[in-house]
Design a protein around this motif. Structure first.
Motif, short mmCIF file in Angstrom:
data_model
loop_
_atom_site.label_atom_id
_atom_site.label_comp_id
_atom_site.label_asym_id
_atom_site.label_seq_id
_atom_site.Cartn_x
_atom_site.Cartn_y
_atom_site.Cartn_z
N GLN A 156 0.94 -1.27 0.42
CA GLN A 156 -0.16 -0.02 -0.39
C GLN A 156 1.13 1.02 0.09
O GLN A 156 1.89 0.90 0.47
CB GLN A 156 -0.63 -0.35 1.35
CG GLN A 156 -0.25 -0.50 2.46
CD GLN A 156 -0.95 -0.19 3.79
OE1 GLN A 156 -2.23 -0.58 3.89
NE2 GLN A 156 -0.78 -0.18 5.15
N LEU A 157 0.31 1.98 0.08
CA LEU A 157 0.91 3.45 -0.34
C LEU A 157 0.17 4.79 0.88
O LEU A 157 -0.59 4.61 1.24
CB LEU A 157 0.53 4.52 -1.52
CG LEU A 157 1.31 4.29 -2.81
CD1 LEU A 157 0.90 4.93 -3.55
CD2 LEU A 157 3.03 4.70 -2.44
N ILE A 158 1.33 4.72 1.31
CA ILE A 158 1.59 5.68 3.01
C ILE A 158 1.41 7.00 2.03
O ILE A 158 2.75 7.69 2.24
CB ILE A 158 1.85 4.85 4.11
CG1 ILE A 158 1.42 3.33 4.54
CG2 ILE A 158 1.81 6.50 5.06
CD1 ILE A 158 1.71 3.20 5.49
N TYR A 159 0.88 8.85 2.87
CA TYR A 159 0.65 9.57 2.27
C TYR A 159 1.40 10.70 3.64
O TYR A 159 0.08 10.49 4.39
CB TYR A 159 0.10 10.15 2.00
CG TYR A 159 0.29 10.32 -0.08
CD1 TYR A 159 -1.15 8.29 0.14
CD2 TYR A 159 0.30 10.71 -0.84
CE1 TYR A 159 -0.74 8.46 -1.58
CE2 TYR A 159 0.42 9.89 -1.86
CZ TYR A 159 -0.04 9.01 -2.64
OH TYR A 159 -0.57 8.47 -3.83
N TYR A 160 2.29 11.02 3.93
CA TYR A 160 2.69 11.58 5.67
C TYR A 160 1.26 12.99 5.69
O TYR A 160 0.59 12.58 7.04
CB TYR A 160 3.99 12.05 5.45
CG TYR A 160 4.34 12.76 6.28
CD1 TYR A 160 5.13 12.81 7.46
CD2 TYR A 160 3.95 14.12 6.92
CE1 TYR A 160 4.57 12.95 8.89
CE2 TYR A 160 4.31 15.14 7.45
CZ TYR A 160 5.31 14.37 8.73
OH TYR A 160 5.57 15.25 10.19
#
Length: 272
Positions: free
Chosen positions: A238-242
């Motif tokens: 998955q992608l995690i966006y700060y």
């Protein structure tokens, strides 16, 4: 929300530049634990440091945090060379304990193989016409400077962060064509190496999708999108966006971890 992952991939931090979000990187790495941390190129921006960049204490803190992860959490760290940190050519391959520096690698998990590379080696502009790459870097640096001014104004007005450079790239037809070609070519390379997918950075566009049967994963950057790739212990990516995380609550809500959406995006459910 899960904060302990098998593997986290970060790229394009560009330490040594004004646009680098070094403090945010440190905060992110304090929030998450992982068995493997892959620093996929352009972590240090040697190009800018040779010109107008400067190394600050906050940039050193990124490596202090990485070293603490190695020492305290026994995290295995792989630093892959990018085009902006090509000075690493003088030392790679290098392995010291749980830290290794190399050009690229094949990562195996849950029965699948992924070719991991920064991505610049497949970029003909960067590889063969270096002076054009430097010229493009100057234009990009200006966009980032302008982006800082725009967001300073937006913060005063209580508006959320807005990536001007991402907007410009999305509207310029040649840039869109370049990105599409980049993604397609990297997937061809992964197939030629007998891999099921490719993990890269370089173009500052975070994404997970399938191209002609090959899983394409791009970790984005820590100048604009502030994004990372994360693999859980079942092999889900998955992608995690700060900027979507809520640090104040000490634990992220489910909606804050952003999987990619159809039709342009598909989540890779499991390596099996």
């Amino acid at each position: 929300m899960e904060t302990n992952f098998k593997t986290i991939v970060l790229s394009d931090i560009h330490l040594g530049t004004k646009g680098s979000k070094a403090k945010e990187v440190v905060r992110f790495l304090k929030q998450y634990q992982c068995e493997n941390l892959i620093l996929n190129g352009d972590i240090i921006d040697g190009w800018q440091l040779k010109k107008s960049g400067s190394w600050k204490r906050k940039h050193t803190r990124v490596f202090n945090r990485v070293l603490k992860m190695i020492d305290c959490d026994r995290t295995k760290v792989v630093y892959l060379r990018g085009n902006h940190d090509d000075f690493l050519d003088q030392v790679l391959p290098l392995e010291i304990g749980n830290l290794s520096i190399q050009k690229d690698l094949v990562y195996e998990s849950q029965g699948k193989k992924y070719f991991i590379t920064h991505g610049d080696v497949f970029d003909n502009i960067t590889t063969n016409l270096r002076w054009i790459a430097y010229l493009g870097d100057m234009g990009y640096t200006f966009l980032l400077w302008l982006n800082t001014r725009v967001n300073h104004y937006r913060r005063k007005k209580g508006l959320p962060y807005y990536s001007l450079s991402q907007y410009v790239k999305s509207k310029v037809k040649s840039a869109v064509s370049y990105i599409d070609g980049f993604e397609t070519e990297l997937c061809k390379i992964a197939r030629s190496k007998g891999c099921d997918g490719i993990i890269c950075g370089h173009i500052h566009k975070a994404e997970i999708r399938t191209i002609d049967g090959i899983d394409y994963l791009n970790s984005g950057d820590w100048v604009e999108s502030l994004s990372a790739l994360a693999e859980d212990h079942e092999g889900n990516w998955q992608l995690i966006y700060y900027n979507e995380l809520d640090f104040g609550k000490g634990q992220q809500e489910e909606s804050k971890v952003i999987p990619l959406r159809e039709p342009t995006v598909s989540r890779i459910d499991k390596f099996s």
